[in-house]
Design an enzyme around this catalytic site. Structure first.
Site, mmCIF file in Angstrom:
data_model
loop_
_atom_site.group_PDB
_atom_site.id
_atom_site.type_symbol
_atom_site.label_atom_id
_atom_site.label_comp_id
_atom_site.label_asym_id
_atom_site.label_seq_id
_atom_site.Cartn_x
_atom_site.Cartn_y
_atom_site.Cartn_z
ATOM 1 N N THR A 1 0.819 -1.208 0.000
ATOM 2 C CA THR A 1 0.000 0.000 0.000
ATOM 3 C C THR A 1 0.856 1.264 0.000
ATOM 4 O OG1 THR A 1 -1.809 -1.130 1.141
ATOM 5 C CG2 THR A 1 -1.780 1.265 1.251
ATOM 6 N N GLN B 1 -5.485 -1.697 -3.007
ATOM 7 C CA GLN B 1 -5.187 -0.390 -2.425
ATOM 8 C C GLN B 1 -4.257 0.361 -3.374
ATOM 9 O OE1 GLN B 1 -4.732 -3.347 -0.963
ATOM 10 N NE2 GLN B 1 -5.700 -3.394 1.049
ATOM 11 N N ASP C 1 -12.275 3.113 2.230
ATOM 12 C CA ASP C 1 -11.257 3.677 3.142
ATOM 13 C C ASP C 1 -10.430 4.756 2.440
ATOM 14 O OD1 ASP C 1 -12.162 1.631 4.834
ATOM 15 O OD2 ASP C 1 -10.559 0.275 4.242
ATOM 16 N N ARG D 1 -14.621 3.445 9.436
ATOM 17 C CA ARG D 1 -14.397 2.288 10.299
ATOM 18 C C ARG D 1 -12.977 2.402 10.861
ATOM 19 N NH1 ARG D 1 -13.783 -2.835 6.090
ATOM 20 N NH2 ARG D 1 -12.376 -1.853 4.591
ATOM 21 N N TRP E 1 -9.290 1.573 11.689
ATOM 22 C CA TRP E 1 -8.219 0.723 11.171
ATOM 23 C C TRP E 1 -7.154 0.529 12.245
ATOM 24 C CZ3 TRP E 1 -3.598 2.673 7.931
ATOM 25 C CH2 TRP E 1 -2.824 1.585 7.478
#
Length: 369
Positions: A134, A170, A220, A281, A283
């Site tokens: 990522t 990602q 995200d 959310r 992480w």
């Protein structure tokens, strides 16, 4: 999908995202809330000539942005500007920690005129056969403190549909790990993990300010442990034709840091069906128990893509154990619900832009108006 959208962008603008039309904020918050005090005696001064001009056609000092960054003296002690003429600049750009105080300015009439982009994802393989990951997928990585960007577009063009063999999708457009960074009227384009606002290490505070920016993505797409303020920005969730359609934020704020992601007077929009997108959310990178994510959305307009349950668990990590809250939001997606924690007035007073960004050095971003 990213390749098609990029061609639209390069051909004359991304439909529906012109900043002059889309980031106008909702009605101003009550006087005295969330604003920086006016600086006494501030006035206009004549801009110094740029350190370098970048032009893709070879008419500038450099043909690539990275070449101009490489030319900046290590340990630069004074601010300097790299001006970028309209064009598309493909390839990764890295601003190292040894080169602080760089300003990257697009010389086009709008942010669409200058596009800095790359097209790799987490699962894209390097020449040695290992994946980029990522962090390595980022089109632009900023480690130089005091970095500023104005009037341009950063994109990750990774085409998910064209690479079904890549499941780790990602694909970061910009990764920031430096302190005191600013983005003024900048676009961030991507799908999953578009904007990675991070710091140099867990427990290190890194502050970032985004003024009248446009950020788009699906899963995200604003995430990390930085202390970041989004001021009058448009935050656009793409429709990935799935349920859920995605998550706007995934904060990983260190438990010792009282401030994470703050959205102030923003517009959260989407073409996705009603109630299919979560605000975020928590992480926990590497299952770090101290990553107690912090996201606050206040005085903002929220579209119908967000439902009555606005937050989601992340695997085994419950959202209720994170620090997720709203305050004085409106719009069809600002639905009163026991599942949507609200700040008290006293808590809101401690979560203004100034309070979040001030730090021990009293920082006020230059682009804050």
């Amino acid at each position: 999908m990213r390749r098609r959208r990029f061609l639209e962008l390069a051909g004359g603008g991304l439909a529906g995202t012109a900043l002059t039309a889309t980031v106008a904020p909702p009605a101003p918050a009550a006087a005295g809330r969330g604003r920086f005090p006016a600086a006494a005696g501030r006035g206009r001064s004549r801009a110094a000539p740029p350190f370098a001009v970048v032009a893709a056609d070879g008419t500038g000092d450099f043909a690539t942005v990275q070449a101009a960054v490489d030319a900046v003296p290590a340990g630069n002690a004074a601010p300097l500007t790299i001006a970028v003429r309209p064009g598309t600049y493909l390839g990764q750009v890295v601003v190292p920690s040894s080169k602080p105080l760089i300003t990257l300015t697009g010389l086009g009439a709008t942010p669409d005129a200058v596009v800095i982009a790359d097209d790799r994802a987490n699962g894209t393989l390097k020449a040695d056969g290992t994946p980029w990951g990522t962090t390595g997928s980022a089109s632009v990585t900023v480690d130089g403190a005091g970095f500023r960007a104005r009037n341009l577009t950063f994109a990750n063009l990774f085409d998910e549909a064209a690479h079904p063999e890549i499941t780790s999708r990602q694909a970061v457009a910009v990764l920031t790990r430096a302190d005191r960074v600013e983005f003024d009227r900048v676009k961030f384009l991507g799908n999953q993990d578009t904007l990675y606002t991070n710091s140099s290490a867990a427990g290190v505070v890194a502050r970032a300010y985004f003024r009248e920016c446009y950020v788009e993505g699906d899963v995200d797409f604003i995430f990390g442990r930085a202390t970041a303020v989004f001021d009058r920005c448009r935050i656009h969730s793409l429709d990935r034709h799935s349920t859920p359609n995605g998550y706007v934020t995934a904060p990983s704020t260190d438990v010792a840091n009282p401030h994470g992601l703050l959205f102030h007077r923003c517009m959260l929009t989407s073409d996705a069906p009603a109630g299919t997108v979560f605000l975020g959310r928590p992480w926990h990178p590497g299952n770090d128990p101290d990553a107690i994510g912090r996201t606050v959305i206040r005085d903002s307009w929220i579209g119908a893509h967000v439902g009555a349950t606005a937050w989601s668990d992340f695997g085994t990590w419950p959202w209720r154990e994170a620090r997720l809250a709203e305050y004085h939001n409106r719009g069809p997606g600002a639905i009163p619900s026991p599942e949507r924690p609200q700040l008290t007035d006293a808590q809101a007073a401690a979560n203004t832009m100034a309070a979040v960004l001030r730090g021990a050095d009293g920082w006020r971003p230059q682009s804050c108006k």
